[in-house]
Design an enzyme around this catalytic site. Structure first.
Site, PDB file in Angstrom:
ATOM      1  N   SER A 123       3.607  -1.985  10.398  1.00  0.00           N
ATOM      2  CA  SER A 123       5.051  -1.851  10.599  1.00  0.00           C
ATOM      3  C   SER A 123       5.847  -3.127  10.317  1.00  0.00           C
ATOM      4  O   SER A 123       6.820  -3.416  11.023  1.00  0.00           O
ATOM      5  CB  SER A 123       5.351  -1.346  12.021  1.00  0.00           C
ATOM      6  OG  SER A 123       4.826  -0.047  12.187  1.00  0.00           O
ATOM      7  N   GLU A 128      -5.316  -5.013  11.106  1.00  0.00           N
ATOM      8  CA  GLU A 128      -4.300  -3.971  11.279  1.00  0.00           C
ATOM      9  C   GLU A 128      -4.549  -3.199  12.573  1.00  0.00           C
ATOM     10  O   GLU A 128      -5.355  -2.249  12.589  1.00  0.00           O
ATOM     11  CB  GLU A 128      -4.359  -2.987  10.102  1.00  0.00           C
ATOM     12  CG  GLU A 128      -4.091  -3.605   8.764  1.00  0.00           C
ATOM     13  CD  GLU A 128      -3.564  -2.577   7.774  1.00  0.00           C
ATOM     14  OE1 GLU A 128      -2.461  -2.777   7.267  1.00  0.00           O
ATOM     15  OE2 GLU A 128      -4.247  -1.562   7.549  1.00  0.00           O
ATOM     16  N   GLY A 139       2.785  -1.289   4.372  1.00  0.00           N
ATOM     17  CA  GLY A 139       2.634   0.137   4.070  1.00  0.00           C
ATOM     18  C   GLY A 139       3.962   0.738   3.662  1.00  0.00           C
ATOM     19  O   GLY A 139       4.468   0.500   2.554  1.00  0.00           O
ATOM     20  N   GLY A 140       4.565   1.485   4.565  1.00  0.00           N
ATOM     21  CA  GLY A 140       5.802   2.222   4.278  1.00  0.00           C
ATOM     22  C   GLY A 140       6.884   1.403   3.576  1.00  0.00           C
ATOM     23  O   GLY A 140       7.508   1.878   2.620  1.00  0.00           O
ATOM     24  N   HIS A 187      -9.555   1.106   5.644  1.00  0.00           N
ATOM     25  CA  HIS A 187      -8.235   1.381   6.231  1.00  0.00           C
ATOM     26  C   HIS A 187      -8.408   2.410   7.356  1.00  0.00           C
ATOM     27  O   HIS A 187      -9.210   3.330   7.245  1.00  0.00           O
ATOM     28  CB  HIS A 187      -7.279   1.918   5.151  1.00  0.00           C
ATOM     29  CG  HIS A 187      -5.855   1.932   5.598  1.00  0.00           C
ATOM     30  ND1 HIS A 187      -5.372   2.886   6.472  1.00  0.00           N
ATOM     31  CD2 HIS A 187      -4.818   1.093   5.333  1.00  0.00           C
ATOM     32  CE1 HIS A 187      -4.092   2.633   6.706  1.00  0.00           C
ATOM     33  NE2 HIS A 187      -3.735   1.544   6.036  1.00  0.00           N
ATOM     34  N   ASN A 195       0.855  -1.194   0.000  1.00  0.00           N
ATOM     35  CA  ASN A 195       0.000   0.000   0.000  1.00  0.00           C
ATOM     36  C   ASN A 195       0.891   1.244   0.000  1.00  0.00           C
ATOM     37  O   ASN A 195       1.488   1.580   1.018  1.00  0.00           O
ATOM     38  CB  ASN A 195      -0.904  -0.039   1.250  1.00  0.00           C
ATOM     39  CG  ASN A 195      -1.732   1.233   1.402  1.00  0.00           C
ATOM     40  OD1 ASN A 195      -1.860   2.027   0.464  1.00  0.00           O
ATOM     41  ND2 ASN A 195      -2.290   1.422   2.584  1.00  0.00           N
ATOM     42  N   TRP A 196       0.949   1.894  -1.144  1.00  0.00           N
ATOM     43  CA  TRP A 196       1.828   3.066  -1.277  1.00  0.00           C
ATOM     44  C   TRP A 196       1.252   4.312  -0.611  1.00  0.00           C
ATOM     45  O   TRP A 196       1.926   5.324  -0.515  1.00  0.00           O
ATOM     46  CB  TRP A 196       2.087   3.365  -2.759  1.00  0.00           C
ATOM     47  CG  TRP A 196       3.005   2.400  -3.427  1.00  0.00           C
ATOM     48  CD1 TRP A 196       3.495   1.235  -2.918  1.00  0.00           C
ATOM     49  CD2 TRP A 196       3.571   2.523  -4.738  1.00  0.00           C
ATOM     50  NE1 TRP A 196       4.315   0.612  -3.830  1.00  0.00           N
ATOM     51  CE2 TRP A 196       4.378   1.387  -4.963  1.00  0.00           C
ATOM     52  CE3 TRP A 196       3.466   3.469  -5.757  1.00  0.00           C
ATOM     53  CZ2 TRP A 196       5.082   1.186  -6.148  1.00  0.00           C
ATOM     54  CZ3 TRP A 196       4.157   3.267  -6.935  1.00  0.00           C
ATOM     55  CH2 TRP A 196       4.961   2.141  -7.128  1.00  0.00           C
ATOM     56  N   LYS A 197      -0.013   4.252  -0.240  1.00  0.00           N
ATOM     57  CA  LYS A 197      -0.695   5.434   0.335  1.00  0.00           C
ATOM     58  C   LYS A 197      -0.519   6.630  -0.598  1.00  0.00           C
ATOM     59  O   LYS A 197      -0.498   6.464  -1.812  1.00  0.00           O
ATOM     60  CB  LYS A 197      -0.184   5.715   1.747  1.00  0.00           C
ATOM     61  CG  LYS A 197      -0.132   4.471   2.633  1.00  0.00           C
ATOM     62  CD  LYS A 197       0.133   4.791   4.070  1.00  0.00           C
ATOM     63  CE  LYS A 197       0.317   3.498   4.833  1.00  0.00           C
ATOM     64  NZ  LYS A 197       0.168   3.657   6.254  1.00  0.00           N
ATOM     65  N   GLY A 219       2.360   2.409  10.763  1.00  0.00           N
ATOM     66  CA  GLY A 219       3.257   3.544  10.548  1.00  0.00           C
ATOM     67  C   GLY A 219       4.015   3.993  11.781  1.00  0.00           C
ATOM     68  O   GLY A 219       4.611   5.068  11.794  1.00  0.00           O
ATOM     69  N   GLU A 271      -6.742   4.850   8.209  1.00  0.00           N
ATOM     70  CA  GLU A 271      -6.520   6.254   7.839  1.00  0.00           C
ATOM     71  C   GLU A 271      -7.789   6.843   7.222  1.00  0.00           C
ATOM     72  O   GLU A 271      -8.083   8.027   7.413  1.00  0.00           O
ATOM     73  CB  GLU A 271      -5.313   6.353   6.883  1.00  0.00           C
ATOM     74  CG  GLU A 271      -4.011   6.150   7.652  1.00  0.00           C
ATOM     75  CD  GLU A 271      -2.862   5.575   6.839  1.00  0.00           C
ATOM     76  OE1 GLU A 271      -2.939   5.569   5.598  1.00  0.00           O
ATOM     77  OE2 GLU A 271      -1.881   5.129   7.457  1.00  0.00           O
TER      78      GLU A 271
HETATM   79  C1  PEP Z   1      -0.844   0.151   6.282  1.00  0.00           C
HETATM   80  O1  PEP Z   1      -0.947   1.357   6.075  1.00  0.00           O
HETATM   81  O2  PEP Z   1      -1.733  -0.625   5.917  1.00  0.00           O
HETATM   82  C2  PEP Z   1       0.362  -0.333   6.940  1.00  0.00           C
HETATM   83  C3  PEP Z   1       0.410  -1.583   7.312  1.00  0.00           C
HETATM   84  O3  PEP Z   1       1.363   0.591   7.106  1.00  0.00           O
HETATM   85  P1  PEP Z   1       2.833   0.328   7.716  1.00  0.00           P
HETATM   86  O4  PEP Z   1       3.330  -0.966   7.159  1.00  0.00           O
HETATM   87  O5  PEP Z   1       3.623   1.503   7.259  1.00  0.00           O
HETATM   88  O6  PEP Z   1       2.674   0.268   9.188  1.00  0.00           O
END
Ligand code: PEP
Length: 265
Positions: A212, A167, A234-235, A95, A9-11, A173, A97
């Protein structure tokens, strides 16, 4: 049999060059991979470009969001049919966010789930608790309420060929990933919760963990758990080598897949 699934997920990140180069390199590095499905979720504006660069059948496209309407006077929105039209397979919904910044409720997310099923797309339903809910021992209650919004409106059949991503919000994040054994307990709870409605669907549904996961070691610990079928990254999904090492963790945790390791350069 359910399969492994990793989604990046590039957001709100990326540009034309990054999209082109990343997908091209990923396809080269993972040529002929067959032990899992991999999907990339770039921002909507780059989905079509990403699709054109994909040259490996096990790499798919995921969108990060969808509207509840299929067409009409809904300025700024993207419909499930449009996503399908350009070759999207998965769509992330619910999600945290979006729940936080766009005030998306369980009922609203359930409507997105329904429109995706009707359009033949695979919903990736994100669920999970806040830090406070976790500390108050409310994880299972929160997750079951989020699932109930769909069960009540669409029934258990809607979960056929769907994905759930657990999640915990406090791990997204933050660099603080959850404990794999505790995550396994939550995944097992989710599967058993669905089993009360339909054993086959519960056994087949892919349950990803997200929060994370940013290196191979962490990913390996998660993949060793029986009910953790994949990871929503994510990141770390924007760093090609790290993302590939997370995919590599699947093969290292499954003896039957070790022979496929040599196809990952
Ligand atoms: C996400 O946004 O779904 C996620 C898992 O982010 P991160 O891996 O950066 O915690």
């Amino acid at each position: 049999m359910r399969h492994r699934l990793i989604i990046g997920n590039w957001k709100l990140n990326g540009n034309k060059n990054i999209t082109k180069n990343f997908i091209k390199s990923l396809c080269t590095e993972l040529s002929n991979i067959s032990f899992c499905d991999i999907a990339i979720a770039p921002p909507a504006v780059y989905l079509y470009l990403a699709k054109q660069e994909i040259s490996n059948i096990n790499i798919s496209l995921s969108a990060q969001n969808v509207d509840i309407n299929l067409c009409g006077a809904f300025t700024g929105e993207t419909s499930a049919d449009m996503l399908k039209d350009i070759g999207v397979k998965y769509v992330i919904i619910g999600h945290s966010e979006r729940r936080t910044y766009h005030k998306e409720t369980n009922d609203f997310v359930a409507k997105k789930f329904q429109v995706l099923k009707q359009s033949g797309l695979i919903p990736v339903l994100c669920i999970g608790e806040t830090q406070e809910e976790n500390e108050a021992g409310k994880t299972e209650e929160v997750c079951s309420n989020q699932i109930d919004a769909i069960l009540k409106t669409q029934g258990i059949l809607a979960f056929q060929k769907s994905v759930i991503a657990y999640e915990p919000i406090w791990s997204i994040g933050t660099g603080k990933s959850a404990n794999p054994i505790q995550v396994q307990k939550v995944h097992n709870f989710i599967r058993n919760y669905l089993k009360k409605q339909d054993t086959t669907i519960a056994e087949q549904i892919i349950i990803q963990y997200g929060g994370s996961v940013n290196d191979e070691k962490k990913a390996t610990e998660f993949f060793m758990q029986p009910d953790i079928d994949g990871i929503l990254v994510g990141g770390a999904s924007l760093k090609l080598n790290v993302f590939i090492s997370i995919i590599r963790a699947i093969a290292t945790t499954n003896k039957n897949l070790k022979s496929e390791l040599n196809i990952i350069k």
